[in-house]
Scaffold this motif. Structure first.
Motif, PDB file in Angstrom:
ATOM      1  N   ASN A   1      -0.477   9.575  21.311  1.00 14.84           N
ATOM      2  CA  ASN A   1      -0.359  10.840  20.593  1.00 14.84           C
ATOM      3  C   ASN A   1      -1.222  10.837  19.329  1.00 14.84           C
ATOM      4  N   ILE A   2      -1.308   9.663  18.669  1.00 20.44           N
ATOM      5  CA  ILE A   2      -2.147   9.560  17.474  1.00 20.44           C
ATOM      6  C   ILE A   2      -3.613   9.698  17.837  1.00 20.44           C
ATOM      7  N   LEU A   3      -4.021   9.086  18.929  1.00 22.85           N
ATOM      8  CA  LEU A   3      -5.427   9.104  19.317  1.00 22.85           C
ATOM      9  C   LEU A   3      -5.916  10.484  19.739  1.00 22.85           C
ATOM     10  N   ASP A   4      -4.991  11.413  20.015  1.00 19.84           N
ATOM     11  CA  ASP A   4      -5.414  12.748  20.444  1.00 19.84           C
ATOM     12  C   ASP A   4      -6.243  13.448  19.371  1.00 19.84           C
ATOM     13  N   ASN A   5      -5.879  13.225  18.103  1.00 18.60           N
ATOM     14  CA  ASN A   5      -6.583  13.888  16.999  1.00 18.60           C
ATOM     15  C   ASN A   5      -7.250  12.863  16.069  1.00 18.60           C
ATOM     16  N   TYR A   6      -7.707  11.743  16.631  1.00 12.51           N
ATOM     17  CA  TYR A   6      -8.251  10.655  15.819  1.00 12.51           C
ATOM     18  C   TYR A   6      -9.744  10.511  16.088  1.00 12.51           C
ATOM     19  N   ASP A   7     -10.523  10.341  15.014  1.00 12.02           N
ATOM     20  CA  ASP A   7     -11.968  10.120  15.126  1.00 12.02           C
ATOM     21  C   ASP A   7     -12.289   8.791  14.449  1.00 12.02           C
TER      22      ASP A   7
ATOM     23  N   ARG B   1      -7.463 -11.819   7.397  1.00  9.37           N
ATOM     24  CA  ARG B   1      -6.516 -10.703   7.506  1.00  9.37           C
ATOM     25  C   ARG B   1      -6.933  -9.601   6.537  1.00  9.37           C
ATOM     26  N   GLN B   2      -6.976  -8.365   7.046  1.00 12.66           N
ATOM     27  CA  GLN B   2      -7.367  -7.203   6.252  1.00 12.66           C
ATOM     28  C   GLN B   2      -6.257  -6.164   6.332  1.00 12.66           C
ATOM     29  N   ARG B   3      -5.924  -5.571   5.187  1.00 11.25           N
ATOM     30  CA  ARG B   3      -4.872  -4.552   5.116  1.00 11.25           C
ATOM     31  C   ARG B   3      -5.405  -3.320   4.403  1.00 11.25           C
ATOM     32  N   TRP B   4      -5.120  -2.163   4.955  1.00 10.18           N
ATOM     33  CA  TRP B   4      -5.478  -0.892   4.336  1.00 10.18           C
ATOM     34  C   TRP B   4      -4.522   0.183   4.843  1.00 10.18           C
ATOM     35  N   ASN B   5      -4.594   1.367   4.271  1.00 10.27           N
ATOM     36  CA  ASN B   5      -3.732   2.478   4.670  1.00 10.27           C
ATOM     37  C   ASN B   5      -4.578   3.590   5.265  1.00 10.27           C
ATOM     38  N   ASP B   6      -4.145   4.068   6.442  1.00 10.80           N
ATOM     39  CA  ASP B   6      -4.816   5.152   7.142  1.00 10.80           C
ATOM     40  C   ASP B   6      -3.790   6.256   7.383  1.00 10.80           C
ATOM     41  N   PRO B   7      -3.857   7.376   6.639  1.00  9.41           N
ATOM     42  CA  PRO B   7      -2.850   8.449   6.809  1.00  9.41           C
ATOM     43  C   PRO B   7      -2.798   9.003   8.220  1.00  9.41           C
ATOM     44  N   ARG B   8      -3.818   8.846   9.000  1.00 10.23           N
ATOM     45  CA  ARG B   8      -3.822   9.363  10.369  1.00 10.23           C
ATOM     46  C   ARG B   8      -2.902   8.575  11.279  1.00 10.23           C
ATOM     47  N   PHE B   9      -2.450   7.409  10.833  1.00  7.67           N
ATOM     48  CA  PHE B   9      -1.553   6.588  11.639  1.00  7.67           C
ATOM     49  C   PHE B   9      -0.082   6.771  11.269  1.00  7.67           C
ATOM     50  N   VAL B  10       0.228   7.721  10.434  1.00  8.15           N
ATOM     51  CA  VAL B  10       1.623   7.963  10.076  1.00  8.15           C
ATOM     52  C   VAL B  10       2.363   8.579  11.257  1.00  8.15           C
TER      53      VAL B  10
END
Length: 478
Positions: free
Chosen positions: A78-84, A124-133
């Protein structure tokens, strides 16, 4: 008896009446009218409609139960539907804050000749992506390397990498985990060959600082900012054992941004401080060279008459010292500066060469009496010549006689025989002529006196050199 008969009579009457009602009912159903048939049809249709509604209700309830149990796959799809994946998080907004940490599992193949080393680590890399909420699932979702091409990840690379990365033998070397609030954890196992510029002026009592430097390749500081994690930024396996070095400490640095013509790129680095083990070089270079120097001193105890033995010993020690010097530089790059071990090896070679030169001087003095035998024969021939010729050559003969009468006192030191001969020639002219045996004994004593002084002077000077060498270089050995 009367009561029993009465009961049987009542039972018989009731049976007859019930049979009659059933016969009337059959006749009545056999003669139904149209209205009765329509009524029965409506009753049957209502009953079927009620059954269908119940079945539909059951199906709806089942579907609702299925939709409430959401799977991680459904959430991710469902997330990948609107993910670029071509766009970074917060595109045209503030830069993405990427926090990195590294666990170094092994360090190996530290090469002085090529100035590089191999390290295997977990980055290990950490970041925040609002598209994955997401809110439909209350736990994190773990993904694997097959989906990496479908999502955005930071383009971090190793600046001082020399070789292509080694492939993992297990086949699984990456991990991607997303959380409901949009936090992303990306972990990768990497085995890389890194460059490590080294300075060998204090070799083998040197210490090296090897870097692990990372920065973004295509995103400037306007898009990505890389930082070390605030806690446990760099961890190193306690079981790491290096044959040539001790890993004493390490530091991290967040302020090493690279400035290029294309922009400024965020960078982080860590320094690994390595101290070389000196034990191997003590056994391989220092102790053998000390033994060779001591071996060269044995010529001082060999009589000057035995020239072949002293020559063989001196040449052997010189060649061995030269071989040790060449071997000590064989595994090193071709640099021009002088190392600590070069100072040691050259000084040892100087002591060995000096011992060989000392034998040449001693042997020359030891055989000096043969020159006086030639001078005596010349004097005897001059006595047979006419007096005029004899007067003409008086100076020459006088000088040669002076050579026969040279005598050095012990306090004159190890000065050259020719220089001392000219100095004392005038005082020796009045002395009576010495016999060949006396002259030979005189020069033998002088030669042996030089050997005696060398037995004391060479060890003393070598001891002083050792004290100065080790006190200076060990003070710089961290």
């Amino acid at each position: 008896m009367d009561s029993l008969g009465l009961m049987w009579g009542v039972l018989l009457v009731s049976v007859l009446l019930s049979g009659r009602f059933q016969v009337d009912g059959r006749h009545h159903r056999g003669k139904r009218g149209p209205e009765d048939e329509d009524t029965n049809r409506l009753l049957v249709r209502d009953t079927r409609d009620d059954t269908d509604k119940a079945d539909a209700t059951n199906e709806i309830s089942k579907l609702s139960n299925r939709t409430t149990s959401v799977t991680p796959t459904m959430v991710f799809l469902n997330i990948l539907d609107n993910y670029d994946q071509r766009l970074r998080p917060n595109f045209k907004g503030p830069p993405v804050q990427v926090y990195c940490s590294a666990y170094i599992n092994s360090i190996s193949s530290i090469s002085e000749e090529s100035m590089d080393y191999t390290v295997m680590l977990f980055l290990r890399q950490r970041w925040n992506d609002p598209r994955f909420v997401y809110h439909d699932y209350n736990d994190s979702i773990t993904l694997y390397e097959k989906v990496l091409d479908k999502i955005w990840v930071p383009d971090i690379y190793f600046v001082n990498e020399k070789g292509a990365p080694f492939e993992s033998t297990s086949g699984h070397s990456t991990l991607l985990r997303i959380h409901p609030n949009g936090d992303v954890l990306y972990s990768a196992k990497k085995t890389i060959l890194l460059a490590c510029p080294m300075n060998f002026q204090l070799f083998p009592m040197d210490s090296q600082a090897c870097k692990i430097k990372m920065e973004s390749y295509g995103h400037t500081t306007k898009d990505i900012e890389i930082w070390w994690s605030k806690e446990d930024a760099v961890l190193i396996d306690q079981d790491i054992q290096l044959p040539d070095y001790d890993l004493v400490t390490w530091t991290t640095n967040n302020n090493c941004d690279s400035h290029h013509t294309t922009g400024t790129y965020s960078c982080i680095e860590t320094k690994l401080f390595l101290i070389r083990h000196i034990g191997y070089y003590l056994i391989q270079n220092y102790i053998p060279s000390i033994l060779i120097v001591i071996l060269s001193w044995l010529s001082f105890w060999i009589s000057p008459e035995i020239a072949p033995a002293r020559v063989a010993l001196g040449i052997t020690t010189v060649l061995t010292s030269t071989t040790l010097t060449v071997v000590s530089r064989s595994a090193m790059p071709k640099f021009s500066y002088v190392r600590a071990i070069d100072v040691w090896m050259m000084t040892c070679a100087l002591f060995i060469f000096s011992a060989l030169v000392e034998f040449a001087v001693v042997h020359f003095i030891f055989k000096r009496d043969k020159k006086f035998a030639i001078s005596r024969r010349a004097r005897e021939l001059s006595q047979r010549l006419p007096r005029k010729k004899k007067a003409t050559d008086k100076k020459d003969v006088t000088s040669e006689d002076a050579d026969d009468q040279v005598d050095f006192k012990p306090d004159k030191g190890m000065s050259s025989p020719e220089l001392d001969q000219d100095t004392v020639a005038a005082s020796e002219e009045a002395k009576p002529h010495r016999t060949p045996a006396e002259i030979k004994a005189l020069y033998m004593r002088r030669a042996r006196r030089i050997d005696y002084y060398s037995r004391l002077l060479f060890p003393l000077l070598f001891t002083v050199f050792n004290i100065l060498y080790w006190s200076v270089y060990l003070s710089w050995y961290h």
